[in-house]
Enzyme design. Structure first.
Site, short mmCIF file in Angstrom:
data_model
loop_
_atom_site.label_atom_id
_atom_site.label_comp_id
_atom_site.label_asym_id
_atom_site.label_seq_id
_atom_site.Cartn_x
_atom_site.Cartn_y
_atom_site.Cartn_z
N LYS A 93 0.82 -1.20 0.00
CA LYS A 93 0.00 0.00 0.00
C LYS A 93 0.86 1.26 0.00
CE LYS A 93 -3.91 -2.31 2.20
NZ LYS A 93 -4.90 -2.31 3.31
N ARG A 187 2.31 -6.55 8.83
CA ARG A 187 1.49 -5.48 9.36
C ARG A 187 1.96 -5.05 10.75
NH1 ARG A 187 -4.19 -8.07 7.12
NH2 ARG A 187 -4.23 -6.94 5.13
N ASN A 198 -2.44 -0.35 6.76
CA ASN A 198 -1.82 -1.51 7.40
C ASN A 198 -0.78 -2.19 6.51
OD1 ASN A 198 -3.59 -2.56 5.55
ND2 ASN A 198 -4.82 -3.71 7.01
N HIS A 201 -1.77 -5.92 1.52
CA HIS A 201 -3.06 -6.58 1.28
C HIS A 201 -2.79 -8.01 0.85
CE1 HIS A 201 -7.07 -7.39 -0.46
NE2 HIS A 201 -6.39 -7.93 -1.47
#
Length: 286
Positions: A93, A187, A198, A201
């Site tokens: 992310k 995470r 976090n 994915h």
């Protein structure tokens, strides 16, 4: 509220507020997009459908959140049990992109093979489609804004029990829980303070992984991954007998150019070579 913005009473529900929020942030981001210093962002189009269409396809109620299971429910080859290779989708992310090298090293250390990857900058519409299962939840607008705020890197990973193992590697969705109970998870190490920022994915299950891979890699051919036992059985049944026969004939004939002779022999004795019917042979020029 300024007079120029009006919301009809009949339309003042969660979906209208979500749409308004995403529209405003999309306009704001249009002038703020940037490129990574070390990567070229992949600008090839990602097929777009509305959240309603993708919800219908997945048969998921728009008010239902998909919980991450602890085990895989299927495999690429449609088999179950030990030793079956799977594929899963992984995403780094926006705020974790600076840790990409460390995350990729962890991927390799965990026994995954990176089949393909790409760096993309999702639009709010594309992010809404990808996270359609969260539609109607409290954090849906925040999730869409965050995932479309900067480039992300997407991976197709493969290994035995890839789906379930990757979920174990990344840890629970809640960062506080990951830091407390799984501090060595991705995470727990790289996540921030909530369920959105976090770090990474992972596909929830095999069905989700297949759709997510198709979403980001529409031209990727998802053929079954051959297992060692299957490949060995095929070789013993189809390839080894014809090779043994050809090598024995090569030793008997002893041609001047054995490589060319053996190549031609294999062409003529290929078991998959089309065979002419008797009437077709009769019409063949000699």
């Amino acid at each position: 509220m300024p007079s120029s913005i009006k919301i009809k009473n009949s339309q003042s529900d969660d979906s209208s507020l979500d749409s308004l929020f995403i529209m405003v942030m999309s306009q704001k981001q249009a002038s703020n997009k940037y490129m990574l210093d070390e990567d070229v962002v992949d600008e090839s189009p990602v097929a777009y459908r509305t959240p309603a269409e993708i919800l219908d396809e997945l048969n998921i109620d728009k008010r239902t959140h998909i919980d991450l299971p602890t085990q895989s429910i299927g495999t690429v080859t449609g088999k179950t049990g030990e030793g079956v290779c799977e594929r899963t989708l992984a995403i780094i992310k926006p705020n974790a992109m600076k840790f990409r090298t460390e995350i990729e090293n962890r991927i390799i250390d965990e026994g995954f093979e990176i089949l393909t990857k790409r760096t993309v900058h999702l639009s709010p519409e594309q992010a809404s489609e990808f996270y359609a299962s969260y539609y109607g939840t409290l954090g849906f607008p925040t999730r869409i804004v965050y995932m479309s705020s900067a480039p992300i890197t997407v991976y197709v990973l493969a290994r035995e029990k890839a789906v379930s193992h990757w979920l174990k590697v990344i840890g629970p969705e809640n960062v506080a829980e990951a830091e407390l109970f799984w501090p060595s998870s991705l995470r727990g190490v790289f996540g921030k303070c909530d369920n959105v920022d976090n770090a990474v994915h992972g596909s929830a299950d095999h069905i989700a992984s297949k759709w997510e891979i198709r979403f980001f890699f529409p031209h990727l051919i998802l053929e079954p991954i051959s297992q060692d036992e299957v490949a060995e059985e095929y070789l013993n049944k189809n390839l080894n007998p014809i090779l043994s026969e050809g090598l024995a004939e090569l030793l008997r004939v002893k041609p001047i150019d054995p490589i060319i002779w053996f190549a031609e022999w294999l062409l003529w004795h290929n078991p998959n070579r089309p065979k002419l019917l008797p009437e077709a042979i009769a019409r063949t020029k000699t």
